[in-house]
Write an enzyme that holds these catalytic residues in place. Structure first.
Site, mmCIF file in Angstrom:
data_model
loop_
_atom_site.group_PDB
_atom_site.id
_atom_site.type_symbol
_atom_site.label_atom_id
_atom_site.label_comp_id
_atom_site.label_asym_id
_atom_site.label_seq_id
_atom_site.Cartn_x
_atom_site.Cartn_y
_atom_site.Cartn_z
ATOM 1 N N ASN A 208 0.853 -1.200 0.000
ATOM 2 C CA ASN A 208 0.000 0.000 0.000
ATOM 3 C C ASN A 208 0.887 1.249 0.000
ATOM 4 O O ASN A 208 2.108 1.148 0.012
ATOM 5 C CB ASN A 208 -0.949 -0.027 1.207
ATOM 6 C CG ASN A 208 -0.182 -0.112 2.516
ATOM 7 O OD1 ASN A 208 0.575 0.779 2.873
ATOM 8 N ND2 ASN A 208 -0.342 -1.225 3.228
ATOM 9 N N ASP A 277 -4.075 -6.633 4.942
ATOM 10 C CA ASP A 277 -5.076 -7.518 5.528
ATOM 11 C C ASP A 277 -5.026 -8.923 4.921
ATOM 12 O O ASP A 277 -5.485 -9.878 5.533
ATOM 13 C CB ASP A 277 -6.478 -6.925 5.322
ATOM 14 C CG ASP A 277 -6.680 -5.667 6.173
ATOM 15 O OD1 ASP A 277 -6.085 -5.609 7.266
ATOM 16 O OD2 ASP A 277 -7.400 -4.752 5.739
ATOM 17 N N LYS A 287 9.098 -16.780 -11.053
ATOM 18 C CA LYS A 287 8.310 -15.652 -11.551
ATOM 19 C C LYS A 287 7.112 -16.176 -12.351
ATOM 20 O O LYS A 287 7.272 -17.036 -13.226
ATOM 21 C CB LYS A 287 9.202 -14.780 -12.450
ATOM 22 C CG LYS A 287 8.529 -13.528 -12.918
ATOM 23 C CD LYS A 287 9.402 -12.757 -13.899
ATOM 24 C CE LYS A 287 8.607 -11.615 -14.490
ATOM 25 N NZ LYS A 287 9.110 -11.219 -15.792
ATOM 26 N N PHE A 321 -4.615 3.010 14.913
ATOM 27 C CA PHE A 321 -4.888 3.981 13.852
ATOM 28 C C PHE A 321 -6.044 3.449 13.015
ATOM 29 O O PHE A 321 -6.290 2.238 12.985
ATOM 30 C CB PHE A 321 -3.657 4.188 12.970
ATOM 31 C CG PHE A 321 -2.732 5.256 13.492
ATOM 32 C CD1 PHE A 321 -1.992 5.058 14.646
ATOM 33 C CD2 PHE A 321 -2.614 6.468 12.821
ATOM 34 C CE1 PHE A 321 -1.156 6.050 15.133
ATOM 35 C CE2 PHE A 321 -1.776 7.469 13.301
ATOM 36 C CZ PHE A 321 -1.050 7.258 14.457
ATOM 37 N N LYS A 335 -13.646 0.384 15.243
ATOM 38 C CA LYS A 335 -12.296 -0.160 15.473
ATOM 39 C C LYS A 335 -11.865 0.063 16.923
ATOM 40 O O LYS A 335 -11.213 -0.795 17.520
ATOM 41 C CB LYS A 335 -11.287 0.488 14.512
ATOM 42 C CG LYS A 335 -11.415 -0.067 13.094
ATOM 43 C CD LYS A 335 -10.488 0.592 12.091
ATOM 44 C CE LYS A 335 -10.855 0.114 10.674
ATOM 45 N NZ LYS A 335 -10.209 0.851 9.611
ATOM 46 N N LYS A 339 -11.242 -3.493 18.562
ATOM 47 C CA LYS A 339 -9.825 -3.821 18.776
ATOM 48 C C LYS A 339 -9.390 -3.549 20.225
ATOM 49 O O LYS A 339 -8.233 -3.740 20.574
ATOM 50 C CB LYS A 339 -8.949 -3.054 17.780
ATOM 51 C CG LYS A 339 -9.320 -3.369 16.320
ATOM 52 C CD LYS A 339 -8.249 -3.029 15.327
ATOM 53 C CE LYS A 339 -8.705 -3.324 13.905
ATOM 54 N NZ LYS A 339 -7.624 -3.561 12.965
HETATM 55 N N1 CTP Z 1 -3.828 -3.575 11.996
HETATM 56 C C1 CTP Z 1 -3.090 -4.619 12.502
HETATM 57 N N2 CTP Z 1 -3.009 -5.798 11.824
HETATM 58 C C2 CTP Z 1 -3.667 -5.971 10.676
HETATM 59 C C3 CTP Z 1 -4.430 -4.920 10.145
HETATM 60 C C4 CTP Z 1 -4.496 -3.728 10.833
HETATM 61 O O1 CTP Z 1 -2.489 -4.467 13.576
HETATM 62 N N3 CTP Z 1 -3.568 -7.144 10.043
HETATM 63 C C5 CTP Z 1 -3.917 -2.321 12.768
HETATM 64 C C6 CTP Z 1 -3.277 -1.126 12.091
HETATM 65 O O2 CTP Z 1 -1.898 -1.013 12.431
HETATM 66 C C7 CTP Z 1 -4.099 0.035 12.661
HETATM 67 C C8 CTP Z 1 -5.464 -0.584 12.890
HETATM 68 O O3 CTP Z 1 -5.258 -1.988 12.930
HETATM 69 O O4 CTP Z 1 -3.602 0.472 13.895
HETATM 70 C C9 CTP Z 1 -6.487 -0.269 11.840
HETATM 71 O O5 CTP Z 1 -5.966 -0.549 10.572
HETATM 72 P P1 CTP Z 1 -6.815 -0.198 9.251
HETATM 73 O O6 CTP Z 1 -6.026 -0.594 8.063
HETATM 74 O O7 CTP Z 1 -7.339 1.194 9.330
HETATM 75 O O8 CTP Z 1 -8.096 -1.095 9.390
HETATM 76 P P2 CTP Z 1 -8.353 -2.640 9.330
HETATM 77 O O9 CTP Z 1 -8.479 -3.141 10.730
HETATM 78 O O10 CTP Z 1 -7.358 -3.314 8.464
HETATM 79 O O11 CTP Z 1 -9.803 -2.678 8.699
HETATM 80 P P3 CTP Z 1 -10.280 -2.229 7.212
HETATM 81 O O12 CTP Z 1 -9.144 -2.510 6.297
HETATM 82 O O13 CTP Z 1 -11.472 -3.101 6.981
HETATM 83 O O14 CTP Z 1 -10.650 -0.778 7.296
#
Ligand code: CTP
Length: 399
Positions: A208, A277, A287, A321, A335, A339
Site C-alpha cells: 500500500n 489484511d 516468476k 490507527f 475499530k 480492537k
Molecule cells: N492492523 C493490525 N493488523 C492488521 C491490520 C491492521 O495491527 N492485520 C492495525 C493497524 O496497524 C491500525 C489498525 O489496525 O492500527 C487499523 O488498521 P486499518 O487498516 O485502518 O483497518 P483494518 O483493521 O485493516 O480494517 P479495514 O481494512 O477493513 O478498514
C-alpha cells in the site's frame, strides 16, 4: 521546533569546526535564535563571518571587547540561553570547564549559564582515551553536563579510532532532546510504521501507499520525550531515527512475530503501520508467467496484530490507527471498541493534507469515554506530540 529558543553555539579549535557550520544551519532552520561564540583557535579553522552570516547575529570572540557596552556581554548571553552546545569541544575546553577555568569568552559564558550544556567532543583517539580527559568528562557528567559521544572513524590526525565528531544531524537531535521535557521517561514504547509487503513471486508483491512518516515521527518524538523506543517498520525510504531500536520487517507475518516478541516488555504500543489484511495463498517459487485473458490471485487473511494485542492487554496502553476513505467516525468508533484500544487515531486518507507521503495530517482522536478531538491540519511531528501527550495523560490516570 526551536521557535522562541535562544541557543549558544560554542566552537573550539579543532578541524571538525567546519561541521558546526552545518549544525548552525540546522538550528536556525528549526527556528532557533543562535548566538555563536568562537575561541581564538577556532578562528584559525573557520572565519567568524561564516557563522555571523548564517546566524544573523554577531559572533562573540573576545571577552573584553564587550566591556564597553551597557550590559556585560557574556553574562547577558548566558542569562538568555535556553541551551549551550559546544561542537566541536576539544580536550582543552573540556579540561578547562572541568576545572572551573574561565579565561576566555566561551569558558566564561559557560560558567555563567544556568541552562543545559551539551558537549560534543572531537579529538585524537589517544587524547580521548587519556584517563585525565576521561576523568574530566566524568566530572562534568556528574555536574549534569550532557555529552554527545564522538564516533569511531578515520581521524584528521591520521589515526583511526574514537574521537570523530558526531554528525551535525545527530548533535541537532540531541539538542532537541535536551530541550524537551522527559515526560515519558521510564516508559517503553513499541511503535509500528510503514506498509507491509506480501510476496506474490520473487519479483512481485502486494502493498500500500504508506510512507511510514507518521510512525517515524511518533518514534522520534517519544525518544525526545525520554521513552525507550523500539520501532518495527515495514519497508520505507526513511532513515532510522537516532536513539531508537530499529527492527525492519517485510510482511504482515513478520511484523506480527516482531511485535509479539516485544509486546511483553512494552508499556505502550502504538500501531501506526498500514498492515496488509491479506496475502497470497501461495508464494510462487518462480516468476509467474503471463497468460491470456484475466488472472485470479487467491488471497488469505492475515492475523490482525492490534486485535490480538487487545485481547490480552494487561496494564499495557494500546493506541490504534484507522485509515478510512468514507464514514470516518463511524468506522473509527467500531475499530476503537472491536480492537479494544485506549486511543484511536483516525484519518481520512483522501482529505487534502492527510494520509500517505505528505508531511501533514488531519486526524481525529477518539477516546474510550466517547470524546473526539479534531485538531485540524497539523504537521505529522505535531500530531505525534499530541498523541504522546494523550498517552502521557492516560499513563498518569492509570497510576
Ligand atoms: N492492523 C493490525 N493488523 C492488521 C491490520 C491492521 O495491527 N492485520 C492495525 C493497524 O496497524 C491500525 C489498525 O489496525 O492500527 C487499523 O488498521 P486499518 O487498516 O485502518 O483497518 P483494518 O483493521 O485493516 O480494517 P479495514 O481494512 O477493513 O478498514
Amino acid at each position: 521546533m526551536l521557535n522562541g529558543k535562544t541557543i549558544i553555539l560554542g566552537v573550539t579549535g579543532g578541524i571538525a569546526a567546519y561541521k558546526s557550520v552545518e549544525l548552525l544551519r540546522l538550528l536556525t532552520k528549526a527556528g532557533g535564535d543562535v548566538h555563536v561564540i568562537m575561541t581564538r583557535s577556532a578562528q584559525e579553522f573557520v572565519t567568524p563571518l561564516t557563522f555571523q552570516t548564517l546566524s544573523r547575529n554577531p559572533v562573540q570572540t573576545e571577552l573584553f571587547n564587550l566591556m564597553g557596552e551597557r550590559e556585560i556581554g557574556h553574562i547577558s548571553l548566558a542569562d538568555r540561553a535556553d541551551l549551550f552546545v559546544i561542537a566541536p569541544a576539544t580536550a582543552n575546553v573540556i579540561g578547562k570547564l572541568a576545572c572551573g577555568i574561565a579565561d576566555d569568552m566561551l569558558t566564561t559564558t559557560v560558567m555563567a549559564t544556568r541552562g543545559t550544556v551539551v558537549l560534543a567532543p572531537a579529538m585524537n583517539v589517544n587524547m580521548y582515551l587519556n584517563p585525565i580527559y576521561q576523568g574530566n568528562e566524568e566530572r562534568l557528567r556528574r555536574h549534569g553536563y550532557l555529552f554527545v559521544d564522538p564516533v569511531k572513524g578515520d581521524l584528521a590526525c591520521g589515526w583511526e579510532g574514537e574521537g570523530k565528531l558526531q554528525t551535525p544531524e545527530i548533535i541537532f537531535q540531541e539538542v532537541l532532546k535536551a530541550l524537551t521535557p522527559s515526560d515519558l521517561a521510564g516508559e517503553s514504547l513499541l511503535v509500528t510504521a510503514g506498509p507491509t509487503r506480501e510476496e506474490i513471486d520473487p519479483v512481485r508483491y502486494l502493498s500500500n501507499h504508506s510512507s511510514g512518516k507518521m510512525g517515524y515521527a511518533i518514534a522520534r518524538a517519544a525518544w525526545r520525550r525520554g521513552a525507550r523506543v523500539t520501532l518495527i517498520s515495514g519497508p520505507t525510504a526513511l532513515p532510522a531515527p537516532w536513539g531508537v531500536e530499529m527492527v525492519s520487517v517485510e510482511s504482515a507475518g513478520e511484523m506480527y512475530d516482531a511485535v509479539m516478541a516485544r509486546a511483553g516488555g512494552s508499556s505502550v504500543i502504538i500501531k501506526a503501520a498500514a498492515v496488509a489484511d491479506y496475502r497470497p495463498v501461495l508464494r510462487a517459487g518462480e516468476k509467474l508467467k503471463k497468460q491470456g485473458g484475466t488472472m485470479t490471485l487467491e488471497l488469505v487473511k492475515n492475523r490482525d496484530i492490534l486485535t490480538e494485542l487487545g485481547k490480552d492487554k494487561g496494564r499495557r496502553l494500546l493506541v490504534g490507527f484507522a485509515a478510512e476513505t468514507t464514514e470516518l467516525l463511524h468506522n473509527a468508533r467500531k475499530k476503537l471498541s472491536e480492537k479494544n484500544v485506549d486511543l484511536l487515531v483516525a484519518n481520512d486518507v483522501t482529505e487534502v493534507g492527510a494520509g500517505f507521503s505528505v508531511e501533514t495530517n488531519v486526524v481525529h482522536l477518539l477516546h474510550r469515554d466517547g470524546r473526539v478531538e479534531a485538531p485540524g491540519l497539523l504537521s505529522k511531528e505535531a500530531v505525534a506530540n499530541l498523541i504522546l501527550t494523550r498517552v502521557g495523560e492516560l499513563l498518569r490516570e492509570r497510576e
